[in-house]
Design a protein around this motif. Structure first.
Motif, PDB file in Angstrom:
ATOM      1  N   PRO A   1       4.573  -9.988   7.495  1.00 15.99           N
ATOM      2  CA  PRO A   1       3.861 -11.167   8.019  1.00 15.99           C
ATOM      3  C   PRO A   1       3.666 -12.271   6.983  1.00 15.99           C
ATOM      4  N   LYS A   2       3.836 -13.496   7.444  1.00 14.46           N
ATOM      5  CA  LYS A   2       3.595 -14.628   6.532  1.00 14.46           C
ATOM      6  C   LYS A   2       2.089 -14.893   6.381  1.00 14.46           C
ATOM      7  N   ASN A   3       1.333 -14.603   7.442  1.00 11.82           N
ATOM      8  CA  ASN A   3      -0.128 -14.737   7.309  1.00 11.82           C
ATOM      9  C   ASN A   3      -0.703 -13.388   6.841  1.00 11.82           C
ATOM     10  N   TRP A   4      -0.224 -12.944   5.698  1.00 14.80           N
ATOM     11  CA  TRP A   4      -0.563 -11.638   5.139  1.00 14.80           C
ATOM     12  C   TRP A   4      -2.056 -11.544   4.799  1.00 14.80           C
ATOM     13  N   LEU A   5      -2.618 -10.372   5.105  1.00 17.16           N
ATOM     14  CA  LEU A   5      -4.004 -10.097   4.705  1.00 17.16           C
ATOM     15  C   LEU A   5      -4.022  -8.787   3.923  1.00 17.16           C
ATOM     16  N   PRO A   6      -4.783  -8.709   2.850  1.00 21.98           N
ATOM     17  CA  PRO A   6      -4.804  -7.467   2.075  1.00 21.98           C
ATOM     18  C   PRO A   6      -5.479  -6.342   2.846  1.00 21.98           C
ATOM     19  N   VAL A   7      -4.957  -5.123   2.676  1.00 23.35           N
ATOM     20  CA  VAL A   7      -5.583  -3.935   3.288  1.00 23.35           C
ATOM     21  C   VAL A   7      -6.205  -3.152   2.127  1.00 23.35           C
ATOM     22  N   ILE A   8      -7.500  -3.338   1.942  1.00 22.55           N
ATOM     23  CA  ILE A   8      -8.126  -2.743   0.744  1.00 22.55           C
ATOM     24  C   ILE A   8      -9.442  -2.039   1.080  1.00 22.55           C
ATOM     25  N   HIS A   9      -9.525  -1.533   2.337  1.00 20.96           N
ATOM     26  CA  HIS A   9     -10.805  -0.914   2.717  1.00 20.96           C
ATOM     27  C   HIS A   9     -10.939   0.529   2.247  1.00 20.96           C
ATOM     28  N   TYR A  10      -9.867   1.155   1.742  1.00 22.30           N
ATOM     29  CA  TYR A  10     -10.020   2.518   1.204  1.00 22.30           C
ATOM     30  C   TYR A  10     -10.827   2.431  -0.094  1.00 22.30           C
TER      31      TYR A  10
ATOM     32  N   ASN B   1       0.830  -1.217   0.000  1.00 24.16           N
ATOM     33  CA  ASN B   1       0.000   0.000   0.000  1.00 24.16           C
ATOM     34  C   ASN B   1       0.865   1.267   0.000  1.00 24.16           C
ATOM     35  N   LEU B   2       2.129   1.110   0.350  1.00 24.39           N
ATOM     36  CA  LEU B   2       3.017   2.277   0.454  1.00 24.39           C
ATOM     37  C   LEU B   2       3.877   2.432  -0.796  1.00 24.39           C
ATOM     38  N   SER B   3       3.459   1.801  -1.897  1.00 16.04           N
ATOM     39  CA  SER B   3       4.195   1.921  -3.158  1.00 16.04           C
ATOM     40  C   SER B   3       4.205   3.357  -3.643  1.00 16.04           C
ATOM     41  N   LEU B   4       5.289   3.706  -4.298  1.00 13.45           N
ATOM     42  CA  LEU B   4       5.443   4.981  -5.020  1.00 13.45           C
ATOM     43  C   LEU B   4       5.498   6.235  -4.137  1.00 13.45           C
ATOM     44  N   ILE B   5       5.648   6.054  -2.837  1.00 11.59           N
ATOM     45  CA  ILE B   5       5.856   7.235  -1.989  1.00 11.59           C
ATOM     46  C   ILE B   5       7.297   7.686  -2.193  1.00 11.59           C
ATOM     47  N   PRO B   6       7.508   8.969  -2.508  1.00 10.70           N
ATOM     48  CA  PRO B   6       8.879   9.423  -2.741  1.00 10.70           C
ATOM     49  C   PRO B   6       9.704   9.436  -1.452  1.00 10.70           C
ATOM     50  N   GLY B   7      11.023   9.429  -1.588  1.00 10.65           N
ATOM     51  CA  GLY B   7      11.880   9.546  -0.415  1.00 10.65           C
ATOM     52  C   GLY B   7      12.709   8.296  -0.185  1.00 10.65           C
ATOM     53  N   THR B   8      13.450   8.303   0.926  1.00 13.09           N
ATOM     54  CA  THR B   8      14.350   7.191   1.235  1.00 13.09           C
ATOM     55  C   THR B   8      13.784   6.338   2.384  1.00 13.09           C
ATOM     56  N   VAL B   9      14.364   5.168   2.540  1.00 12.81           N
ATOM     57  CA  VAL B   9      13.952   4.271   3.628  1.00 12.81           C
ATOM     58  C   VAL B   9      14.230   4.933   4.981  1.00 12.81           C
TER      59      VAL B   9
ATOM     60  N   PRO C   1      10.493   6.417   8.465  1.00  9.65           N
ATOM     61  CA  PRO C   1       9.963   6.366   9.841  1.00  9.65           C
ATOM     62  C   PRO C   1       9.831   7.742  10.484  1.00  9.65           C
ATOM     63  N   VAL C   2      10.598   8.717  10.016  1.00  6.64           N
ATOM     64  CA  VAL C   2      10.575  10.041  10.665  1.00  6.64           C
ATOM     65  C   VAL C   2       9.151  10.583  10.661  1.00  6.64           C
ATOM     66  N   GLN C   3       8.489  10.470   9.514  1.00  3.87           N
ATOM     67  CA  GLN C   3       7.102  10.947   9.513  1.00  3.87           C
ATOM     68  C   GLN C   3       6.093   9.811   9.428  1.00  3.87           C
ATOM     69  N   ASN C   4       6.535   8.586   9.695  1.00  4.25           N
ATOM     70  CA  ASN C   4       5.621   7.452   9.700  1.00  4.25           C
ATOM     71  C   ASN C   4       4.722   7.499   8.468  1.00  4.25           C
ATOM     72  N   ILE C   5       5.347   7.357   7.300  1.00  2.00           N
ATOM     73  CA  ILE C   5       4.597   7.496   6.049  1.00  2.00           C
ATOM     74  C   ILE C   5       3.392   6.543   6.038  1.00  2.00           C
ATOM     75  N   GLY C   6       2.345   6.983   5.379  1.00  2.00           N
ATOM     76  CA  GLY C   6       1.142   6.164   5.336  1.00  2.00           C
ATOM     77  C   GLY C   6       0.367   6.416   4.058  1.00  2.00           C
ATOM     78  N   ALA C   7      -0.349   5.414   3.617  1.00  2.00           N
ATOM     79  CA  ALA C   7      -1.225   5.583   2.458  1.00  2.00           C
ATOM     80  C   ALA C   7      -2.180   4.404   2.360  1.00  2.00           C
ATOM     81  N   TYR C   8      -3.383   4.690   1.919  1.00  2.00           N
ATOM     82  CA  TYR C   8      -4.395   3.664   1.628  1.00  2.00           C
ATOM     83  C   TYR C   8      -4.568   2.670   2.783  1.00  2.00           C
ATOM     84  N   GLY C   9      -4.668   3.253   3.995  1.00  3.77           N
ATOM     85  CA  GLY C   9      -5.038   2.437   5.143  1.00  3.77           C
ATOM     86  C   GLY C   9      -3.900   1.711   5.829  1.00  3.77           C
TER      87      GLY C   9
END
Ligand code: NAP
Length: 346
Positions: free
Chosen positions: A194-203, A116-124, A128-136
Motif C-alpha cells: 500500500p502507498k498509504n502505508w501505516l506501521p503495524v507496531i501494536h505487539y 514485520n515479516l523480516s527474517l522468516i526462513p524459507g522461500t516466497v 502462502p502455504v502456511q500464511n506466514i505471520g509475525a508481529y501482528g
C-alpha cells in the motif's frame, strides 16, 4: 531455443535441503529453475512416481524418513514491479526466491508493507502455504494473487486472495495438502504493497524495541531492523542451530477454557480473537510444562524460546517426532490443551 533434458538425480541426501537438517534420502529429485519446465516434466516417466513432494526452502517440513518418490525442488528466481496504481505497488516474485531477501529488496526499492515479516526462513513460494505471520501481520493481508502450475491438470492456475482461503498459519494449499501430493507448484506470488502505508507496531515487544531506540514514528526500514534485532536475540539461526521456526501453533481455545486456566495460572498470556475465542501462547505452555531448554535424545526445545524445536546435531525425524509427542503429552496433562505442530510431517 531447445530445452535441455530434465535431470532427475537419484538417491539425494536431503539434509542440506531442510532447515532442521534431518537426514533423509529422496529416491529422485528434480530442480525446477523455470516455469516452462513444469509442463515438460509431465512427459517423463519419473513424474509417474507413487509419491511427489514439492520442496521450497525446507523450513516447514519434518522429514520422518527416506522419501521413496520424486522431490520437486522449486528454485525459480526473479522479482519485479508488476504494476502500480494510485493506491499500491504490485510486486511479483518467483517462488524460489529467499523470503527474507525478497522483503529486504522491497524495502530498498521504497515499497513498504512486508517489514514485520523480516527474517522468516524459507522461500516466497512456501510462504502462502502456511500464511506466514509475525508481529501482528500475516502474509495474506498483503498478498494480491499467486500463480500455481497444476501438474495433474497440466495448466497454470491463478488464485486471488479470497481463493487462497487464508487462516491462522493456514491456507487451502496446506489444508488440501497439495505440496505433499506434488500437485500444485506455486510459480509466482504478487503482493499488493500500500502507498498509504501505516506501521503495524501494536505487539508489545516490537513497540518496546522501537521505544528503546527512541523511535516514535518508525518508517518501514526501522520496523524491519527492530524485528530483526528481536528475532536474532531470541531465535536460533538455522544455519548454526538447525530448526524450523515455531514448532507448534498457538492454540486457540474457547473463553471458558481460557478462564479456567487463568483461574489456575494468573499470569497466563491470552489474546482475545473475537467470536469468544482466545489465543494462548504455546511457548509459555511449553515452558511451564518444563520443556524450555530441555532435550530428549538429539533434539531439544530451545533455551531462549521454548516454542522452537532444535536439532542438537545428529537428530533424525524419529527423534523430532518423539520430542514433539512428549511435549504435547506434558502440555495436555498440565493444561488440558492440545498443541498442533506448525510444520508438516513427511
Ligand atoms: P511472544 O512475544 O512470546 O508472544 C507469544 C504469542 O503471543 C505470540 O506467538 C503471538 O501470537 C501472541 N501475541 C503477542 N502479542 C500479541 C498481540 N498484541 N496480539 C495478539 N497476539 C499477540 O512471541 P514470540 O514467540 O517471540 O514471537 C513473536 C512473533 O514472531 C509472533 O508473531 C510469532 O508468530 C512470530 N514468529 C513466527 C515464527 C514462525 O515460524 N512462524 C517463528 C518465530 C516467531 P502470534 O504468533 O499469533 O503472532
Amino acid at each position: 531455443m531447445r530445452m535441455r533434458a530434465m535431470v532427475f538425480e537419484r538417491n539425494v541426501e536431503l539434509r542440506s535441503l531442510n532447515t532442521l537438517a534431518l537426514p533423509a534420502i529422496a529416491a529422485r529429485l528434480v530442480t525446477i529453475v523455470a516455469a516452462r519446465q513444469l509442463p515438460e516434466l509431465r512427459r517423463y516417466a519419473e513424474f509417474q512416481a507413487r509419491r511427489r513432494l514439492v520442496l521450497g526452502g525446507g523450513s516447514n517440513v519434518v522429514l520422518t524418513g527416506d522419501f521413496d518418490g520424486l522431490v520437486l525442488r522449486v528454485a525459480m528466481a526473479g522479482r519485479h514491479l508488476a504494476g502500480e496504481d494510485a493506491d499500491a505497488w504490485y510486486v511479483r516474485s518467483y517462488a524460489g526466491e529467499n523470503w527474507h531477501e525478497f522483503v529486504s529488496w522491497t524495502l530498498q526499492q521504497g515499497w513498504p508493507g512486508l517489514e514485520n515479516l523480516s527474517l522468516i526462513p524459507g522461500t516466497v513460494g512456501a510462504a502462502p502455504v502456511q500464511n506466514i505471520g509475525a508481529y501482528g501481520l500475516e502474509l495474506g493481508e498483503r498478498l494480491h494473487s499467486l500463480e500455481a502450475y497444476d501438474l495433474v491438470g497440466g495448466e497454470l492456475v491463478g488464485f486471488d486472495r479470497a481463493s487462497c482461503r487464508f487462516g491462522y498459519r493456514d491456507s487451502r494449499f496446506k489444508q488440501e495438502g497439495w505440496h505433499l501430493q506434488g500437485r500444485y507448484v506455486v510459480v509466482s506470488v504478487t503482493f499488493r504493497l500500500p502507498k498509504n502505508w501505516l506501521p503495524v507496531i501494536h505487539y508489545a515487544e516490537l513497540g518496546a524495541e522501537l521505544e528503546g531506540l527512541g523511535i516514535k514514528s518508525p518508517n518501514a526500514r526501522q520496523i524491519a531492523d527492530a524485528v530483526m534485532a528481536i528475532r536474532r536475540r531470541k531465535l536460533p539461526d538455522p544455519a548454526l542451530i538447525p530448526n524450523a521456526g515455531s514448532f507448534f501453533q498457538n492454540p486457540v481455545v474457547d473463553l471458558s477454557t481460557a478462564n479456567r486456566l487463568s483461574a489456575l495460572h494468573s499470569d497466563l498470556p491470552r489474546h482475545a480473537q473475537g467470536d469468544g475465542l482466545v489465543k494462548l501462547a504455546a511457548g509459555w505452555l511449553i515452558e511451564r510444562a518444563g520443556w524450555k531448554g530441555r532435550d530428549l535424545g538429539a533434539a531439544g526445545m530451545f533455551e531462549k524460546q521454548a516454542l522452537v524445536l532444535v536439532n542438537r546435531g545428529v537428530a533424525c525425524g524419529r527423534d523430532v517426532l518423539a520430542l514433539a509427542q512428549a511435549v504435547q503429552a506434558d502440555v495436555k496433562k498440565r493444561f488440558g490443551v492440545v498443541l498442533k505442530p506448525e510444520p508438516v510431517f513427511v
